[in-house]
Design a protein around this motif. Structure first.
Motif, PDB file in Angstrom:
ATOM      1  N   THR A   1       0.760  -1.117   0.011  1.00 22.09           N
ATOM      2  CA  THR A   1       0.076   0.074  -0.051  1.00 22.09           C
ATOM      3  C   THR A   1       0.928   1.040  -0.073  1.00 22.09           C
ATOM      4  O   THR A   1       0.450   2.330   0.232  1.00 22.09           O
ATOM      5  N   GLY A   2       2.324   0.943  -0.253  1.00 19.98           N
ATOM      6  CA  GLY A   2       2.989   2.322  -0.567  1.00 19.98           C
ATOM      7  C   GLY A   2       3.759   2.790   0.762  1.00 19.98           C
ATOM      8  O   GLY A   2       4.616   3.793   0.582  1.00 19.98           O
ATOM      9  N   ASN A   3       3.728   2.264   1.740  1.00 19.95           N
ATOM     10  CA  ASN A   3       4.088   2.692   3.067  1.00 19.95           C
ATOM     11  C   ASN A   3       5.622   1.809   3.131  1.00 19.95           C
ATOM     12  O   ASN A   3       5.704   1.149   4.073  1.00 19.95           O
ATOM     13  N   LEU A   4       6.483   2.324   2.500  1.00 19.97           N
ATOM     14  CA  LEU A   4       7.951   1.604   2.401  1.00 19.97           C
ATOM     15  C   LEU A   4       8.769   1.882   3.639  1.00 19.97           C
ATOM     16  O   LEU A   4       9.289   0.945   4.421  1.00 19.97           O
ATOM     17  N   VAL A   5       8.587   3.077   4.172  1.00 14.91           N
ATOM     18  CA  VAL A   5       9.185   3.298   5.598  1.00 14.91           C
ATOM     19  C   VAL A   5       8.675   2.349   6.600  1.00 14.91           C
ATOM     20  O   VAL A   5       9.755   1.683   7.304  1.00 14.91           O
ATOM     21  N   LEU A   6       7.360   2.219   6.724  1.00 15.28           N
ATOM     22  CA  LEU A   6       6.998   1.289   7.922  1.00 15.28           C
ATOM     23  C   LEU A   6       7.224  -0.205   7.595  1.00 15.28           C
ATOM     24  O   LEU A   6       7.736  -0.779   8.521  1.00 15.28           O
ATOM     25  N   ALA A   7       7.086  -0.494   6.288  1.00 11.26           N
ATOM     26  CA  ALA A   7       7.587  -1.870   5.896  1.00 11.26           C
ATOM     27  C   ALA A   7       9.209  -2.167   6.222  1.00 11.26           C
ATOM     28  O   ALA A   7       9.266  -3.198   6.734  1.00 11.26           O
ATOM     29  N   GLN A   8       9.794  -1.272   5.668  1.00 12.03           N
ATOM     30  CA  GLN A   8      11.321  -1.284   6.259  1.00 12.03           C
ATOM     31  C   GLN A   8      11.583  -1.558   7.744  1.00 12.03           C
ATOM     32  O   GLN A   8      12.205  -2.308   8.220  1.00 12.03           O
ATOM     33  N   ASN A   9      10.823  -0.712   8.638  1.00  8.20           N
ATOM     34  CA  ASN A   9      10.986  -0.694   9.949  1.00  8.20           C
ATOM     35  C   ASN A   9      10.515  -2.172  10.684  1.00  8.20           C
ATOM     36  O   ASN A   9      11.278  -2.542  11.100  1.00  8.20           O
ATOM     37  N   LEU A  10       9.391  -2.662   9.945  1.00  9.71           N
ATOM     38  CA  LEU A  10       9.129  -3.853  10.469  1.00  9.71           C
ATOM     39  C   LEU A  10      10.046  -5.142   9.980  1.00  9.71           C
ATOM     40  O   LEU A  10      10.182  -6.022  10.845  1.00  9.71           O
TER      41      LEU A  10
ATOM     42  N   TYR B   1      23.393  -6.547  10.415  1.00  7.29           N
ATOM     43  CA  TYR B   1      23.018  -6.781   8.896  1.00  7.29           C
ATOM     44  C   TYR B   1      22.535  -5.398   8.624  1.00  7.29           C
ATOM     45  O   TYR B   1      21.390  -4.886   9.168  1.00  7.29           O
ATOM     46  N   VAL B   2      22.730  -4.985   7.566  1.00 10.15           N
ATOM     47  CA  VAL B   2      22.257  -3.774   6.951  1.00 10.15           C
ATOM     48  C   VAL B   2      21.564  -4.153   5.342  1.00 10.15           C
ATOM     49  O   VAL B   2      22.569  -4.642   4.630  1.00 10.15           O
ATOM     50  N   PHE B   3      20.340  -4.028   5.332  1.00 11.00           N
ATOM     51  CA  PHE B   3      20.007  -4.235   3.982  1.00 11.00           C
ATOM     52  C   PHE B   3      20.634  -3.438   3.088  1.00 11.00           C
ATOM     53  O   PHE B   3      20.448  -2.103   3.306  1.00 11.00           O
ATOM     54  N   PRO B   4      20.896  -3.935   1.892  1.00 12.27           N
ATOM     55  CA  PRO B   4      21.445  -3.181   0.844  1.00 12.27           C
ATOM     56  C   PRO B   4      20.291  -2.283   0.307  1.00 12.27           C
ATOM     57  O   PRO B   4      19.032  -2.569   0.134  1.00 12.27           O
ATOM     58  N   ALA B   5      20.589  -0.939  -0.193  1.00 14.58           N
ATOM     59  CA  ALA B   5      19.397  -0.127  -0.603  1.00 14.58           C
ATOM     60  C   ALA B   5      18.665  -0.566  -1.632  1.00 14.58           C
ATOM     61  O   ALA B   5      17.506  -0.542  -1.853  1.00 14.58           O
ATOM     62  N   ALA B   6      19.329  -1.415  -2.662  1.00 16.92           N
ATOM     63  CA  ALA B   6      18.769  -1.955  -3.781  1.00 16.92           C
ATOM     64  C   ALA B   6      17.436  -3.111  -3.265  1.00 16.92           C
ATOM     65  O   ALA B   6      16.678  -3.350  -4.248  1.00 16.92           O
ATOM     66  N   ALA B   7      17.639  -3.596  -2.295  1.00 18.61           N
ATOM     67  CA  ALA B   7      16.807  -4.735  -1.742  1.00 18.61           C
ATOM     68  C   ALA B   7      15.468  -4.013  -1.071  1.00 18.61           C
ATOM     69  O   ALA B   7      14.836  -4.747  -0.862  1.00 18.61           O
ATOM     70  N   ILE B   8      15.449  -2.583  -0.723  1.00 20.83           N
ATOM     71  CA  ILE B   8      14.532  -2.339   0.238  1.00 20.83           C
ATOM     72  C   ILE B   8      13.958  -0.912  -0.484  1.00 20.83           C
ATOM     73  O   ILE B   8      12.966  -0.241   0.232  1.00 20.83           O
ATOM     74  N   SER B   9      14.658  -0.360  -1.643  1.00 17.32           N
ATOM     75  CA  SER B   9      14.143   1.225  -1.933  1.00 17.32           C
ATOM     76  C   SER B   9      13.038   1.036  -3.021  1.00 17.32           C
ATOM     77  O   SER B   9      12.261   2.168  -2.896  1.00 17.32           O
ATOM     78  N   THR B  10      12.562   0.077  -3.447  1.00 18.48           N
ATOM     79  CA  THR B  10      11.370  -0.047  -4.191  1.00 18.48           C
ATOM     80  C   THR B  10      10.201  -1.028  -3.611  1.00 18.48           C
ATOM     81  O   THR B  10      10.736  -1.898  -3.125  1.00 18.48           O
ATOM     82  N   GLU B  11       8.925  -0.892  -4.036  1.00 20.20           N
ATOM     83  CA  GLU B  11       8.021  -1.674  -3.635  1.00 20.20           C
ATOM     84  C   GLU B  11       8.277  -3.002  -3.909  1.00 20.20           C
ATOM     85  O   GLU B  11       8.415  -4.088  -3.316  1.00 20.20           O
ATOM     86  N   THR B  12       8.786  -3.362  -5.325  1.00 18.22           N
ATOM     87  CA  THR B  12       8.854  -4.698  -5.881  1.00 18.22           C
ATOM     88  C   THR B  12       9.857  -5.309  -5.053  1.00 18.22           C
ATOM     89  O   THR B  12      10.002  -6.380  -4.530  1.00 18.22           O
ATOM     90  N   ALA B  13      11.230  -4.566  -4.898  1.00 17.17           N
ATOM     91  CA  ALA B  13      12.342  -5.219  -4.181  1.00 17.17           C
ATOM     92  C   ALA B  13      12.028  -5.302  -2.935  1.00 17.17           C
ATOM     93  O   ALA B  13      12.633  -6.566  -2.140  1.00 17.17           O
ATOM     94  N   LEU B  14      11.381  -4.588  -2.027  1.00 21.26           N
ATOM     95  CA  LEU B  14      11.228  -4.645  -0.899  1.00 21.26           C
ATOM     96  C   LEU B  14      10.329  -5.830  -0.462  1.00 21.26           C
ATOM     97  O   LEU B  14      10.292  -6.628   0.196  1.00 21.26           O
ATOM     98  N   ILE B  15       9.044  -5.955  -1.396  1.00 17.92           N
ATOM     99  CA  ILE B  15       8.517  -7.267  -1.026  1.00 17.92           C
ATOM    100  C   ILE B  15       9.070  -8.814  -1.289  1.00 17.92           C
ATOM    101  O   ILE B  15       9.007  -9.332  -0.564  1.00 17.92           O
TER     102      ILE B  15
END
Length: 486
Positions: free
Chosen positions: A388-397, A409-423
């Motif tokens: 639903t577009g709330n990437l910051v909340l999804a990243q925090n969870l 561990y630090v998630f690479p930016a490419a793994a969490i910066s877009t909806e598709t990658a984050l999912i």
């Protein structure tokens, strides 16, 4: 005396006996099953005392604990369908057919799973109908709570059936045929013939039961043991996040999740319900020394008086007898599951292979079987937030779950910066966090993904596309032979 019939095997009567209904009690002394004399009680008497009613309610949990259901093997069937385990023994009695996607209507696993689930459903229906027909034996509040427990068990059993034997809801909005929706206690063979309800209708009933359960269940019990092994308010809420996730109802996942996860950043914990759920500091403790922590929203208890042995025990299959090892080219080989991650403590190296030991107790196998944990609520919420577009909340969870086990561990930016990658990253996290807890098969199906090819030099199995007949489990012979409308 009236006879109650198993829904799945109509030719066999289930007599209501003290031996079969008393006492699956996740009680404070952890005596999960006390064997009483096999005295038969007529249905005219069974609802006439509070103690016997309590025994019946305990019996619905005992049915849910069936070896082929949440006693453990159901989790094995679902994980074996994915790519993260490699089979060693080709033993049909220990889920090789699940791994190989070769189940038939005559397979023992199929018939036993169906039978266990419908037995739990029928036991729940007996409680619901019996309490309505015998008012005043227990208080109105206790009646309401017992009915709510029965509805939650019925909902969970139906969810287990529909994700196994029904086409994924997301394939056609639930229009496909599902399973027979039996909502009355079976007391004879006259109701054998019952057409399948649609997948959507089954899910609607599941949600109806869970909503009604949430409204009437107690907020908590008198001990951590009971809060872990008996349904309360947050059990229903947590299960609703799973069901809504399965049907891609993202706003509904969020609506339920915020009841248990009111914060938008770590530390995430429950504040609204009487049981204060939170992630435990060390995930290994959940499976080794603290089965009743507030992370364990609902688990199936084991004790020396009531546990499974041999091929009925998931611990025996995975660990003691080493019949599956963790696929080195599956999630184990992904950089997201790092070498310092505490979840690698669930692995055991032997002859160059990593075997699985999340259930590590020796015989008698006394590991509690997890049904739903707070970590799942967080990741369900994360996926819905991302969708639903709330990437910051999804990243925090996501970070809260991962960094509990791998703080550096630090998630690479490419793994969490877009909806598709984050999912995609959340899905990987689910595979790491819930390996061996029965999630991989259902996650593949709800996302309409093929069942992956996998294997080694000894055993291999090909991929199964969404359109293949064996993408879902076949109907069991026990149902086909007695239900002409299936």
């Amino acid at each position: 005396m009236k006879k109650y019939f198993y829904n799945n095997i109509k030719s066999k009567a289930l007599l209501l006996t003290l031996a079969s209904i008393t006492l699956f009690s996740a009680c404070e002394k952890n005596d999960d099953l006390k064997i009483a004399p096999p005295t038969t009680i007529s249905d005219a008497d069974i609802f006439k005392s509070p103690a016997r009613i309590e025994g019946l309610v305990n019996g619905i949990y005992k049915a849910l604990k069936g070896a082929s259901l949440y006693g453990g093997r159901f989790l094995l069937y679902q994980d074996a369908r994915g790519e993260d385990f490699i089979n060693v023994t080709a033993n049909n009695y220990t889920a090789y057919e699940a791994w190989n996607n070769s189940y038939s209507s005559g397979s023992n696993d199929i018939n036993n799973l169906w039978g266990a689930a419908y037995t739990a459903i029928n036991n729940a229906n007996i409680v619901i109908e019996g309490l309505a027909a015998n008012p005043g034996v227990v208080t109105a509040q206790k009646t309401s709570e017992y009915v709510a427990e029965a509805k939650l068990v019925r909902a969970l059993a139906y969810y287990s059936l529909i994700i196994s034997f029904g086409q994924p809801y997301n394939k056609d909005g639930g229009a496909s045929k599902g399973v027979p929706l039996r909502l009355k206690a079976e007391n004879g063979p006259e109701n054998n013939n019952l057409a399948r309800s649609s997948v959507a209708q089954v899910y609607a009933q599941i949600i109806k039961d869970l909503n009604e359960a949430e409204a009437a269940l107690p907020q908590n019990y008198t001990s951590n043991e009971l809060n872990t092994t008996r349904a309360h308010t947050s059990t229903a809420i947590a299960l609703k996040t799973r069901v809504y996730l399965t049907t891609n109802q993202w706003s509904k996942v969020i609506e339920e999740a915020v009841k248990l996860v009111p914060q938008t950043q770590a530390p995430f914990s429950t504040t609204a319900t009487a049981v204060k759920h939170a992630l435990q500091t060390n995930i290994a403790n959940i499976f080794a020394s603290d089965y009743t922590s507030v992370e364990s929203i609902f688990s199936i208890p084991m004790s020396t008086l009531d546990s499974y042995t041999g091929q009925s025990a998931i611990a025996y299959i995975y660990n003691t007898n080493s019949e599956f090892y963790v696929n080195p080219t599956g999630i184990l080989g992904d950089a997201q599951w790092g070498s310092t991650d505490r979840r690698r403590s669930f692995l055991r190296l032997s002859s160059g292979k990593q075997f699985f030991r999340k259930y590590a107790k020796p015989s008698p196998f006394l590991d509690y079987i997890p049904v739903i944990r707070y970590a799942e609520v967080l990741l369900n919420y994360a996926e819905a937030a991302a969708k639903t577009g709330n990437l910051v909340l999804a990243q925090n969870l996501l970070r809260a779950v991962h960094q509990r086990s791998d703080a550096s561990y630090v998630f690479p930016a490419a793994a969490i910066s877009t909806e598709t990658a984050l999912i995609e990253t959340i899905w990987k996290e689910r595979r790491i966090e819930f390996i061996g807890e029965g999630f991989r098969g259902p996650d593949l199906l709800r996302n309409l993904q093929p069942l992956p090819a996998k294997g080694d030099s000894n055993l291999q199995t090909p991929a199964v596309p969404l359109t293949a007949e064996n993408y879902i489990f076949p109907a069991p012979n026990t149902e086909l032979s007695t239900n002409k409308l299936y």
